[in-house]
Design an enzyme around this catalytic site. Structure first.
Site, short mmCIF file in Angstrom:
data_model
loop_
_atom_site.label_atom_id
_atom_site.label_comp_id
_atom_site.label_asym_id
_atom_site.label_seq_id
_atom_site.Cartn_x
_atom_site.Cartn_y
_atom_site.Cartn_z
N LYS A 54 0.85 -1.21 -0.12
CA LYS A 54 0.14 -0.09 -0.07
C LYS A 54 1.00 1.38 0.07
O LYS A 54 1.60 1.42 1.15
CB LYS A 54 -1.05 -0.06 1.08
CG LYS A 54 -1.99 1.18 1.03
CD LYS A 54 -2.55 1.72 2.34
CE LYS A 54 -1.65 3.12 2.78
NZ LYS A 54 -2.01 4.21 1.84
N GLU A 110 10.01 1.86 10.55
CA GLU A 110 11.22 2.78 10.17
C GLU A 110 10.38 4.13 10.50
O GLU A 110 9.53 4.60 9.45
CB GLU A 110 11.46 2.65 8.92
CG GLU A 110 12.41 1.24 8.79
CD GLU A 110 13.82 1.15 9.37
OE1 GLU A 110 14.19 2.19 10.05
OE2 GLU A 110 14.24 0.06 9.25
N CYS A 161 13.99 11.24 6.55
CA CYS A 161 14.00 10.75 7.92
C CYS A 161 15.40 10.93 8.57
O CYS A 161 15.11 11.26 9.82
CB CYS A 161 13.49 9.36 7.99
SG CYS A 161 14.29 8.19 6.88
N GLU A 206 10.43 16.52 14.81
CA GLU A 206 10.68 16.37 13.64
C GLU A 206 9.86 17.39 12.74
O GLU A 206 8.71 17.24 12.84
CB GLU A 206 10.32 14.97 13.11
CG GLU A 206 10.65 14.77 11.68
CD GLU A 206 10.41 13.37 11.20
OE1 GLU A 206 9.43 12.77 11.53
OE2 GLU A 206 11.57 12.80 10.93
P1 NAP Z 1 2.43 8.53 7.76
O1 NAP Z 1 1.17 9.48 7.78
O2 NAP Z 1 2.70 7.69 9.05
O3 NAP Z 1 1.93 7.53 6.50
C1 NAP Z 1 2.68 6.32 6.19
C2 NAP Z 1 2.08 5.33 5.31
O4 NAP Z 1 1.02 4.83 6.39
C3 NAP Z 1 1.11 5.78 4.44
O5 NAP Z 1 0.99 4.93 3.33
C4 NAP Z 1 -0.27 6.19 5.01
O6 NAP Z 1 -1.48 6.17 4.00
C5 NAP Z 1 -0.42 5.08 5.89
N1 NAP Z 1 -1.30 5.16 7.17
C6 NAP Z 1 -1.84 6.25 7.63
N2 NAP Z 1 -2.44 6.04 8.92
C7 NAP Z 1 -2.50 4.61 8.87
C8 NAP Z 1 -2.87 3.65 9.72
N3 NAP Z 1 -3.72 4.22 10.70
N4 NAP Z 1 -2.48 2.38 9.58
C9 NAP Z 1 -1.96 2.15 8.47
N5 NAP Z 1 -1.38 2.64 7.80
C10 NAP Z 1 -1.45 3.77 7.68
O7 NAP Z 1 3.59 9.04 7.08
P2 NAP Z 1 3.89 9.97 5.75
O8 NAP Z 1 3.09 11.34 6.40
O9 NAP Z 1 3.40 9.31 4.68
O10 NAP Z 1 5.42 10.19 5.78
C11 NAP Z 1 6.17 11.06 6.64
C12 NAP Z 1 6.89 10.51 7.81
O11 NAP Z 1 7.53 9.32 7.69
C13 NAP Z 1 7.79 11.45 8.52
O12 NAP Z 1 7.36 11.33 9.94
C14 NAP Z 1 9.25 10.58 8.52
O13 NAP Z 1 10.24 10.56 9.26
C15 NAP Z 1 8.85 9.16 8.26
N6 NAP Z 1 9.51 8.46 7.47
C16 NAP Z 1 10.55 7.53 8.17
C17 NAP Z 1 11.48 6.71 7.21
C18 NAP Z 1 12.49 5.80 8.08
O14 NAP Z 1 12.92 4.89 7.41
N7 NAP Z 1 12.74 5.81 9.36
C19 NAP Z 1 11.68 7.17 5.91
C20 NAP Z 1 10.80 7.83 5.36
C21 NAP Z 1 10.03 8.94 6.18
P3 NAP Z 1 -1.96 7.39 3.60
O15 NAP Z 1 -0.98 8.25 2.85
O16 NAP Z 1 -2.98 7.06 2.57
O17 NAP Z 1 -2.60 8.20 4.82
#
Ligand code: NAP
Ligand code: MG
Length: 503
Positions: free
Chosen positions: A200, A274, A308, A407
């Site tokens: 997804k 992650e 990240c 962050e």
């Molecule tokens: P996010 O809101 O956590 O979303 C990540 C993924 O999870 C998306 O596919 C999202 O779908 C889905 N999702 C949302 N709510 C969910 C739930 N309750 N259950 C299961 N899946 C769910 O993060 P983002 O806004 O896309 O990305 C930014 C964040 O990612 C930042 O905090 C960044 O630090 C972190 N990040 C971490 C790493 C690492 O490797 N440590 C790498 C890159 C990014 P939708 O988009 O459809 O809501």
């Protein structure tokens, strides 16, 4: 004001508006009713859309992955005809061909990625080659899966054969900042291990990953081994909790990661997380500022600050504070922001309107708490469209400020001052996260020794880059488990110990 409309003519975008999901080896119409729109963050044009899958679509994707995993045979090894039963070298062959097919699609992947999230093409043009190298790395681990691991009982009464079984059907959930590589970092080890998957993607970036599926089709992977479904966060939640899922691999924000960890805890379902970070660049007094300037953006503000592990807090020695602030300010201010389709663009827009607003709120909070913007700030972007935020450097940042602790995930650097190296180490460790970080010094031995004092999963000395052969593992609020390296493969395996008497 600068207008950015001229890019459309040259963009290679095979997918725009789509109605289908990839299930059981074919694109098939989604049965859900909602749609997710895809917006170019540089122009605000809605240029694409994908369907939101229904629960029935999800059931079919998971069932297809299950059939592909087990085949019609009963045995995990040898006798069956599922993906899990193939010899590791055969699966590795598929991965190597997949790498080639992905490289053939490099331009379409790059342009689609850039139109989805505004990553400059200088960044997105590397997505396909990086993805290919991740597949090649995991293919090279086939031998690990073929090694016979025998451990004798201490009293000589027998021995144990430790075998590694693939865990099963895996849910792969990715964020929007690196929509190809954060899928591939999960897909490659899962496939190498013998697992099958349901992917997804994040809602802002659901189209570029379809090029990976095209590569899967061209490679001739068996039907059902890889499935792609699209839907909102609530759909991701349903995927995580689906009874047919054996393991979850997630990259994204810490709050969503916590909620997934909670669900997986309840279900006793293995999970890799992650998550976010707030990493530091610890600059020692002997730093070479010219050398730091060369790697500053890649290390501290990569992908318009939407990476990240970047070192967004710079810890500067008091005696060189002003000099360092001047260098950082000049380097950031001189880097070109603009049309992400132009090869010399360094900073694009924020990926979404929501992210732009989040970053602007942090810019206001920095000023309200007493930090000093030396370039940028919550000022007009200079563009007549798009989610642009001016790359910003804050000086006079103190540890209690929100911009020093949280962050931001945007082009914002905070520079803090320290008097002693012990104080700098304490500042670096004064965070709930533990993902990346860097040490800048002309003394490699001193820097290496200091690395041991920093409580973080990865650390770079005078630069930061990821190495596919080394684990990338966040500590504390930055996650659970590791991706990459043999550790990353192990996350998709479940050991079976077979004890036997020695004949
Ligand atoms: P996010 O809101 O956590 O979303 C990540 C993924 O999870 C998306 O596919 C999202 O779908 C889905 N999702 C949302 N709510 C969910 C739930 N309750 N259950 C299961 N899946 C769910 O993060 P983002 O806004 O896309 O990305 C930014 C964040 O990612 C930042 O905090 C960044 O630090 C972190 N990040 C971490 C790493 C690492 O490797 N440590 C790498 C890159 C990014 P939708 O988009 O459809 O809501
Ligand atoms: Mg989100």
């Amino acid at each position: 004001m600068t207008s950015l409309v001229a890019v459309e003519v040259t963009a290679n975008l095979p997918y725009r508006h789509t109605d289908d999901l990839f299930i059981d080896g074919q694109w098939r119409a989604a049965t859900g009713t909602g749609r997710t729109l895809v917006t170019n963050p540089a122009t605000e044009e809605v240029w694409g859309s994908v369907p939101q899958a229904s629960g029935a679509d999800l059931d079919q994707a998971v069932a297809a992955a299950r059939r592909a995993f087990t085949g019609t045979g009963r045995s995990v090894r040898g006798a069956g005809n599922g993906w899990r039963d193939l010899a590791p070298a055969v699966r590795a062959g598929y991965l190597l061909r997949l790498a080639e097919e992905i490289e053939k699609r490099a331009e379409a992947i790059s342009h689609t990625n850039t139109w989805e999230n505004g990553s400059p093409v200088a960044e997105s043009s590397r997505a396909a080659s990086n993805a290919a190298s991740i597949f090649r790395y995991f293919a090279s681990l086939a031998g690990l899966l073929e090694t016979v691991d025998i451990r004798p009982f201490a009293d000589g009464s027998g021995e144990t054969v430790v075998r590694q079984d693939p865990i099963g059907v895996c849910a792969l959930i990715a964020p929007w900042n690196f929509p190809i590589n954060l899928v591939v970092a999960k897909l490659a080890p899962a496939l190498m291990a013998g697992c099958t998957v349901v992917i997804k993607p994040a809602s802002p970036t659901p189209l570029s990953v379809r090029l990976i599926i095209d590569a899967v089709v061209a490679t001739g992977l068996p039907a059902g081994v890889v499935n792609l479904v699209t839907g909102p966060g609530s759909f991701g939640d349903a995927l995580v909790k689906h009874p047919g899922i054996d393991k979850v691999a997630f990259t994204g924000s810490t709050p969503v990661g916590r909620s997934i960890a909670g669900a997986c805890g309840q279900l006793l379902r293995p999970v890799t997380l992650e998550l976010g970070g707030k990493s530091s660049a610890l600059v020692l007094p002997d730093v070479d500022l010219d050398a730091l300037s060369q790697v500053l953006i890649r290390t501290c503000m990569r992908n318009t600050g939407q990476t990240c592990y970047i070192s967004t807090r710079i810890l500067a020695p008091a005696e060189r504070y002003d000099e360092l602030v001047d260098m950082v300010t000049a380097t950031i201010a001189a880097a070109k922001q603009g049309d992400p389709m132009q090869p010399d663009t360094v900073f694009g827009p924020a990926a979404t309107r929501a992210q732009e607003q989040t970053v602007r709120a942090y810019l206001r909070s920095g000023v309200a708490e007493g930090a000093r913007a030396t370039t940028g700030g919550d000022v007009p972007s200079g563009f007549d469209q798009g989610f642009f935020v001016k790359p910003t450097v804050f000086a006079d940042v103190t540890p209690g400020m929100r911009i020093a602790r949280e962050e931001i995930f945007g082009p914002v650097l905070s520079i803090l001052r320290y008097d002693s190296v012990d104080e700098a180490v304490a500042l670096a460790n004064n965070t709930t996260f533990g993902l990346g970080g860097t040490i800048f010094s002309e003394d490699p031995d001193r820097a290496f020794a200091l690395a041991g004092q920093l409580d973080t999963g990865s650390l770079g000395l005078n630069f930061f880059a990821s190495n596919h052969a080394a684990p990338f593992a966040g500590r504390h609020d930055s996650g659970l488990g590791a991706e990459f390296g043999p550790e990353g493969l192990k996350a998709y395996l479940s050991p079976q110990s077979v004890h036997r008497r020695i004949r």
